[in-house]
Design a protein around this motif. Structure first.
Motif, PDB file in Angstrom:
ATOM      1  N   UNK A  95       0.749  -1.155  -0.029  1.00 22.93           N
ATOM      2  CA  UNK A  95      -0.217   0.006   0.080  1.00 22.93           C
ATOM      3  C   UNK A  95       0.847   1.421  -0.045  1.00 22.93           C
ATOM      4  N   UNK A  96      -0.041   2.456   0.004  1.00 22.60           N
ATOM      5  CA  UNK A  96       0.676   3.944   0.121  1.00 22.60           C
ATOM      6  C   UNK A  96       0.641   4.094   1.415  1.00 22.60           C
ATOM      7  N   UNK A  97       1.621   4.203   2.434  1.00 19.36           N
ATOM      8  CA  UNK A  97       1.697   4.469   3.674  1.00 19.36           C
ATOM      9  C   UNK A  97       0.898   5.864   4.069  1.00 19.36           C
ATOM     10  N   UNK A  98       1.267   6.921   3.001  1.00 18.56           N
ATOM     11  CA  UNK A  98       0.766   8.300   3.407  1.00 18.56           C
ATOM     12  C   UNK A  98      -0.822   8.451   3.055  1.00 18.56           C
ATOM     13  N   UNK A  99      -1.449   7.549   2.279  1.00 21.69           N
ATOM     14  CA  UNK A  99      -2.848   7.499   1.749  1.00 21.69           C
ATOM     15  C   UNK A  99      -3.605   6.801   3.185  1.00 21.69           C
ATOM     16  N   UNK A 100      -2.724   5.713   3.602  1.00 15.73           N
ATOM     17  CA  UNK A 100      -3.462   4.938   4.860  1.00 15.73           C
ATOM     18  C   UNK A 100      -3.393   5.640   6.008  1.00 15.73           C
ATOM     19  N   UNK A 101      -2.311   6.436   6.246  1.00 14.82           N
ATOM     20  CA  UNK A 101      -2.410   7.391   7.492  1.00 14.82           C
ATOM     21  C   UNK A 101      -3.257   8.383   7.568  1.00 14.82           C
ATOM     22  N   UNK A 102      -3.521   8.905   6.200  1.00 12.79           N
ATOM     23  CA  UNK A 102      -4.603   9.938   5.832  1.00 12.79           C
ATOM     24  C   UNK A 102      -5.913   9.436   6.140  1.00 12.79           C
ATOM     25  N   UNK A 103      -6.311   8.207   5.702  1.00 16.17           N
ATOM     26  CA  UNK A 103      -7.573   7.502   5.831  1.00 16.17           C
ATOM     27  C   UNK A 103      -7.774   7.234   7.300  1.00 16.17           C
ATOM     28  N   UNK A 104      -6.886   6.752   8.021  1.00 16.29           N
ATOM     29  CA  UNK A 104      -7.118   6.742   9.693  1.00 16.29           C
ATOM     30  C   UNK A 104      -7.358   7.809  10.394  1.00 16.29           C
ATOM     31  N   UNK A 105      -6.760   8.805   9.760  1.00 16.75           N
ATOM     32  CA  UNK A 105      -6.699  10.230  10.503  1.00 16.75           C
ATOM     33  C   UNK A 105      -8.139  10.747  10.141  1.00 16.75           C
ATOM     34  N   UNK A 106      -8.648  10.665   9.038  1.00 16.38           N
ATOM     35  CA  UNK A 106     -10.157  10.859   8.930  1.00 16.38           C
ATOM     36  C   UNK A 106     -11.148  10.225   9.693  1.00 16.38           C
ATOM     37  N   UNK A 107     -10.976   8.935   9.983  1.00 18.12           N
ATOM     38  CA  UNK A 107     -11.817   8.019  10.648  1.00 18.12           C
ATOM     39  C   UNK A 107     -11.516   8.702  12.301  1.00 18.12           C
ATOM     40  N   UNK A 108     -10.386   9.082  12.788  1.00 20.19           N
ATOM     41  CA  UNK A 108     -10.272   9.252  13.998  1.00 20.19           C
ATOM     42  C   UNK A 108     -11.053  10.822  13.991  1.00 20.19           C
ATOM     43  N   UNK A 109     -10.620  11.365  13.403  1.00 21.59           N
ATOM     44  CA  UNK A 109     -11.363  13.042  13.527  1.00 21.59           C
ATOM     45  C   UNK A 109     -12.790  12.855  13.341  1.00 21.59           C
ATOM     46  N   UNK A 110     -13.486  12.035  12.476  1.00 17.49           N
ATOM     47  CA  UNK A 110     -14.841  11.799  12.637  1.00 17.49           C
ATOM     48  C   UNK A 110     -15.467  11.169  13.988  1.00 17.49           C
TER      49      UNK A 110
END
Length: 450
Positions: free
Chosen positions: A182-197
């Protein structure tokens, strides 16, 4: 009532939806939902048809507003791509000179520690620009082995500094030993979005939990009505103890621009981005929510085979390779040009500098056999790196070359790939050790593979 109004609306729906800057599968789903209204209207009596057409008109207007929003986002993306490229050139000097500065300082001194902090900060900024470039579609995601525990840890570290202080973050890691591709940066961003929500769903505080585990599918498992093929998967769950998501809107939450937040407080792109990220990784996502209890998002990502290699990025080697060859550096930007020459000289090389392609050609023409390697910037005014390469090779066909670039509009080079005609690719910004290894690996191949 005739079908002419319905035909007109159906044609307008196709026009609006096809023009939206959305992933194909999301356009298909939006068109399907809108056209479902026609089937209902066709079955309704004349008395109901006017009301349904009016409702349908409102949905078409909403789709048109989403199209306008998507066009705004595309314009922002173009601007973002240009800014990120310029920022990369500045970061090249900061990251490169901080790594060079460390070589002149005692390893355990305060100066060395300060330079290391600058280097780490520049590295984080570099990752941010890479994400901006990927967002603006100027840079394709780079897939390589990824350690999910590390990716999740990076997201948690950022969230711990940004979310409501009354939200307690917990972890329960049982990650499988194999990495995912995978792409580490994209996965981090996806987890950040879930965490913020999740944090937004707990305005008075609560528990936010990240957990990982092994998930095995025998080909009979469904996630949100999608069959999960047989295989081994890494499961990542992001759970909160917040307000929960009402059942009435659960089918809409992954749609672009859908948001329950007040105007100006959300773009409606967070969960849509998560969904697109997961699907682009060949993964699956499902939602489990109970109003007043909390919500869990589960992500499944296919595991790599054990022979798939070690996760990126690898730890730097202790010995930095050096050399005594002569390197011609061609770059129109003063900071990257001076940095390359300074770092190469610190590694023992002799350097020749040129601020444009034409000047580099004249230097090589004057002494073609004395230049062992040429490092070219991709985008330069007048003659770009690719054209300059062709002219250089006309003088010396076996010349070894490296393309150096920050990746911007007009470039077709994806990170991690070597463009045709070049022996290797150096991504801006870079550190001293990275430059040293790329240069040495090319010089150790005699002559150029081209």
């Amino acid at each position: 009532m005739t079908s002419d109004p319905l035909s007109t609306f159906k044609s307008r729906i196709s026009e609006v939806v096809d023009g939206m800057v959305l992933p194909p599968e999301q356009r298909v789903e939006l068109r399907r939902r809108l056209e479902a209204c026609f089937d209902d209207a066709g079955c309704a009596g004349a008395a109901e048809c006017d009301g349904r057409i009016e409702a349908l008109t409102a949905r078409v207007r909403q789709a048109e507003e989403q199209l306008a929003q998507a066009q705004k986002m595309e314009a922002i993306g173009r601007l973002t791509g240009g800014i990120a490229h310029d920022f990369n050139n500045l970061l090249t000097g900061i990251l490169g000179y901080s790594s060079l500065l460390k070589t002149f300082l005692p390893e355990h001194g305060k100066g060395f520690e300060a330079a290391a902090y600058i280097e780490r900060s520049a590295r984080r900024a570099s990752e941010l620009t890479r994400q901006l470039l990927a967002y603006s579609r100027r840079e394709a995601p780079t897939f390589r082995p990824v350690d999910l525990r590390k990716v999740t840890g990076e997201a948690i570290e950022i969230l711990s500094r940004t979310v409501n202080k009354d939200v307690e973050i917990h972890t329960d890691f049982h990650a499988p030993p194999e990495p995912v591709s995978g792409d580490a940066g994209s996965l981090v961003q996806a987890l950040l979005n879930l965490g913020v929500n999740a944090s937004d769903a707990m305005p008075r505080g609560g528990a936010l939990t990240f957990s990982t585990s092994l998930f095995v599918s025998e080909g009979e498992v469904y996630l949100n009505d999608v069959l999960v093929p047989e295989g081994r998967y890494a499961s990542i769950c992001v759970s909160d103890s917040g307000s929960g998501i009402p059942e009435a809107i659960r089918d809409e939450i992954f749609a672009p621009f859908f948001t329950t937040k007040a105007p100006g407080e959300g773009t409606g792109l967070g969960l849509s981005t998560v969904y697109s990220c997961v699907r682009s990784h060949g993964g699956f996502i499902r939602l489990v929510s109970s109003v007043g209890v909390g919500t869990t998002f589960q992500i499944l990502l296919p595991l790599m085979e054990e022979s798939g290699g070690s996760p990126e990025p690898r730890e730097p080697e202790t010995v930095v390779p050096r050399g005594t060859e002569t390197v011609l550096v061609v770059d129109d930007e003063e900071i990257p040009l001076n940095l390359l020459c300074d770092v190469l000289r610190s590694l023992g090389y002799t350097t020749l500098s040129a601020s444009c392609g034409e000047e580099g050609i004249e230097i090589l023409r004057f002494a073609p056999e004395k230049v062992d390697l040429v490092i070219l910037d991709r985008i330069m005014p007048g003659m770009d790196g690719v054209e300059t390469l062709a002219r250089l090779r006309a003088i010396r066909p076996s010349l070894r070359t490296i393309l150096c670039s920050g990746t911007s509009e007009g470039e077709e080079t994806s990170p991690g790939t070597v463009p045709d005609g070049f022996d290797d690719f150096l991504q801006k910004p870079y550190e001293r050790e990275t430059l040293a290894r790329v240069v040495r690996s090319v010089l150790d191949v005699k002559p150029s593979k081209y």
